[in-house]
Design an enzyme around this catalytic site. Sequence first.
Site, PDB file in Angstrom:
ATOM      1  N   ASN A 161      34.062  39.066  35.123  1.00 40.65           N
ATOM      2  CA  ASN A 161      35.410  38.499  35.292  1.00 40.65           C
ATOM      3  C   ASN A 161      35.730  37.957  36.673  1.00 40.65           C
ATOM      4  O   ASN A 161      36.533  37.036  36.801  1.00 40.65           O
ATOM      5  CB  ASN A 161      36.458  39.526  34.850  1.00 40.65           C
ATOM      6  CG  ASN A 161      36.400  40.807  35.651  1.00 40.65           C
ATOM      7  OD1 ASN A 161      35.364  41.184  36.176  1.00 40.65           O
ATOM      8  ND2 ASN A 161      37.520  41.477  35.749  1.00 40.65           N
ATOM      9  N   GLU A 197      33.017  51.369  39.513  1.00 40.98           N
ATOM     10  CA  GLU A 197      34.348  50.760  39.422  1.00 40.98           C
ATOM     11  C   GLU A 197      34.517  50.344  37.968  1.00 40.98           C
ATOM     12  O   GLU A 197      33.910  49.370  37.518  1.00 40.98           O
ATOM     13  CB  GLU A 197      34.443  49.529  40.336  1.00 40.98           C
ATOM     14  CG  GLU A 197      34.198  49.815  41.810  1.00 40.98           C
ATOM     15  CD  GLU A 197      35.319  50.615  42.454  1.00 40.98           C
ATOM     16  OE1 GLU A 197      36.443  50.614  41.924  1.00 40.98           O
ATOM     17  OE2 GLU A 197      35.054  51.260  43.486  1.00 40.98           O
ATOM     18  N   CYS A 206      40.641  44.239  35.861  1.00 44.20           N
ATOM     19  CA  CYS A 206      40.688  45.701  35.682  1.00 44.20           C
ATOM     20  C   CYS A 206      42.042  46.283  36.058  1.00 44.20           C
ATOM     21  O   CYS A 206      42.364  47.394  35.627  1.00 44.20           O
ATOM     22  CB  CYS A 206      39.580  46.349  36.487  1.00 44.20           C
ATOM     23  SG  CYS A 206      39.542  45.751  38.162  1.00 44.20           S
TER      24      CYS A 206
HETATM   25  P1  NAD Z   1      29.876  45.411  31.080  1.00 45.49           P
HETATM   26  O1  NAD Z   1      29.856  46.873  31.331  1.00 45.49           O
HETATM   27  O2  NAD Z   1      29.628  44.927  29.713  1.00 45.49           O
HETATM   28  O3  NAD Z   1      28.783  44.677  32.004  1.00 45.49           O
HETATM   29  C1  NAD Z   1      28.770  44.866  33.399  1.00 45.49           C
HETATM   30  C2  NAD Z   1      27.333  44.671  33.907  1.00 45.49           C
HETATM   31  O4  NAD Z   1      26.517  45.729  33.392  1.00 45.49           O
HETATM   32  C3  NAD Z   1      26.689  43.366  33.478  1.00 45.49           C
HETATM   33  O5  NAD Z   1      25.945  42.840  34.557  1.00 45.49           O
HETATM   34  C4  NAD Z   1      25.773  43.807  32.355  1.00 45.49           C
HETATM   35  O6  NAD Z   1      24.657  42.969  32.181  1.00 45.49           O
HETATM   36  C5  NAD Z   1      25.318  45.167  32.857  1.00 45.49           C
HETATM   37  N1  NAD Z   1      24.792  46.079  31.834  1.00 45.49           N
HETATM   38  C6  NAD Z   1      25.074  46.104  30.499  1.00 45.49           C
HETATM   39  N2  NAD Z   1      24.355  47.077  29.896  1.00 45.49           N
HETATM   40  C7  NAD Z   1      23.626  47.686  30.859  1.00 45.49           C
HETATM   41  C8  NAD Z   1      22.710  48.774  30.865  1.00 45.49           C
HETATM   42  N3  NAD Z   1      22.386  49.428  29.754  1.00 45.49           N
HETATM   43  N4  NAD Z   1      22.155  49.153  32.042  1.00 45.49           N
HETATM   44  C9  NAD Z   1      22.481  48.516  33.185  1.00 45.49           C
HETATM   45  N5  NAD Z   1      23.329  47.468  33.243  1.00 45.49           N
HETATM   46  C10 NAD Z   1      23.907  47.069  32.096  1.00 45.49           C
HETATM   47  O7  NAD Z   1      31.294  44.885  31.649  1.00 45.49           O
HETATM   48  P2  NAD Z   1      31.931  43.424  31.554  1.00 45.49           P
HETATM   49  O8  NAD Z   1      32.335  43.157  30.145  1.00 45.49           O
HETATM   50  O9  NAD Z   1      31.078  42.435  32.268  1.00 45.49           O
HETATM   51  O10 NAD Z   1      33.255  43.632  32.446  1.00 45.49           O
HETATM   52  C11 NAD Z   1      34.450  44.157  31.953  1.00 45.49           C
HETATM   53  C12 NAD Z   1      34.678  45.571  32.422  1.00 45.49           C
HETATM   54  O11 NAD Z   1      34.569  45.637  33.836  1.00 45.49           O
HETATM   55  C13 NAD Z   1      36.079  46.071  32.101  1.00 45.49           C
HETATM   56  O12 NAD Z   1      36.014  47.379  31.606  1.00 45.49           O
HETATM   57  C14 NAD Z   1      36.786  46.048  33.451  1.00 45.49           C
HETATM   58  O13 NAD Z   1      37.864  46.932  33.592  1.00 45.49           O
HETATM   59  C15 NAD Z   1      35.670  46.375  34.369  1.00 45.49           C
HETATM   60  N6  NAD Z   1      35.981  45.946  35.727  1.00 45.49           N
HETATM   61  C16 NAD Z   1      36.320  46.894  36.643  1.00 45.49           C
HETATM   62  C17 NAD Z   1      36.650  46.526  37.936  1.00 45.49           C
HETATM   63  C18 NAD Z   1      37.013  47.550  38.984  1.00 45.49           C
HETATM   64  O14 NAD Z   1      36.968  47.223  40.159  1.00 45.49           O
HETATM   65  N7  NAD Z   1      37.351  48.770  38.608  1.00 45.49           N
HETATM   66  C19 NAD Z   1      36.636  45.171  38.291  1.00 45.49           C
HETATM   67  C20 NAD Z   1      36.290  44.233  37.318  1.00 45.49           C
HETATM   68  C21 NAD Z   1      35.954  44.635  36.041  1.00 45.49           C
END
Ligand code: NAD
Length: 477
Positions: A156, A252, A286
Amino acid sequence: MATQTSVLTYGLYIDGEWREKSVTDDVLNKYTQEVTARTAAADKQDVIDAVQAAKNALKTPFSPYDRYSVLIKAAATLRARQDELGEILAREVGKPLAECRGEVGRAALTLEVSAEEAKRIHGEGIPVESAPGSEQRQAFTRRFPIGVVAAITPFNVPLNLVCHKIGPALAAGNSVVLKPAEVTPICAVILTEIMEEAGLPAGRLNLLTGDGATVGEWLVENQDVNMFTFTGSPRVGQHIREKAGLRNVALELGNNSATIVHRDADIETAATLSAEKSFNNAGQVCISVQRVYVHEEVYESFLAKMKEVTEGLVVGDPMDASTSIGPMIAEREAIRVESWVNEAVEQGASVETGGKRDGVFYYPTILTNVTDEMKVCRQEVFGPVVAVSSYRSEDEVIARVNDSEYGLQAGLFTNDLAFTLKAINEIHVGGLIINDTSGYRVDHMPYGGVKKSGTGKEGPRYAIEEMTEEKIIVFNG
Ligand code: NAD
């Protein structure tokens, strides 16, 4: 480095070399749904090579001032290329152009702050001499790089959140293996090119593009990684924590952010800011405002104003200057949000405005008559949907805000000092924003959640603490 065909194809970056791959992934323009670029799909050997390169690079000295110089140069390049990178972001994420240019500016600032922090990583004097029997001793601490940091980032905010990881990690003297989100990897690749041009030594930053389930998983399995810094969904975050064993993990994760609007609040401001922060980036933030609790005395006037502001938002092409809300990241996500809203309506919720899907777009939606048990309140929507409900007492609203698995940030609009102090003491979150929404963030503040929202803080100074190890040195006189 990209290969030019009709669309650019980007390689991996390992040990200071660009590596082309025959297997690639399409990256879509989220508005037109056309392929805008292709990125290499890393295989298991690429992951092993990247981690090994990162480990080897630690053997070559990289002084704090040199780290500062590289990061400050990279920040200047980001600023110089703000418009171009803003457009690339708008295509790969689907966020409106102005928001994307803003992200590039923030990313530059994140690198600048990281650069500055590189020069002032310090320990402290420890008064061991005050313990009986240690009168002749003196001690101080120093912080050392943790080693190889694997940075895994979400879709995002794909430039600034990458900077929040590689900026502090490099500033602290670590090496990084970066795995950006597979649906929005382009700005991370260009940032890697910028780092190379800025003079980053080979192996200090390695880039692996590809799927989370394969590349991410191979990275997590690799025992030469010393720390994981992850931003993304709670599901994947928990999985990484479980597999990391005793290694350091900073997470995060998500939130179902609440904002309280008390009876004495400036309703016009509260409603305008709430609408803005419920729907920017199509709610895929988020700290998006997801639950608004409004004191019953001002509920009707707040709702009327929030509706008016929301109905003025323009849904459309992110490249168009008048657009305030672009597409969601994928149609599948818009369909999920639609089903959650429909479920809430079946359970008694009312749609005040929105409640409509058009392909990959979901229209900004205000729900009322919700209960705290509905999915749209209890889980993270991560879409342009906000639930507005009323409350009577301060104790009631604090309990409702806290009745969540999450605790990233919350907002409170009031000038009532006693309520503010009570909220500071009782609301269980990583950040409480007074007279603004949960959606406020600047990049050098400590940022991170409690409960299922994660562990560890970002903001370069705080991330550097996570990414360094403290050692005490004791002298016996
Ligand atoms: P996601 O968890 O689907 O993916 C995040 C990353 O993890 C991607 O690079 C993905 O390829 C990787 N990933 C997926 N499966 C994995 C595995 N098994 N092992 C290692 N890496 C893996 O999240 P998303 O859909 O890209 O983002 C949305 C989420 O991110 C929401 O829950 C949002 O709240 C959160 N977010 C949090 C913050 C914060 O600062 N707290 C900021 C932005 C987004």
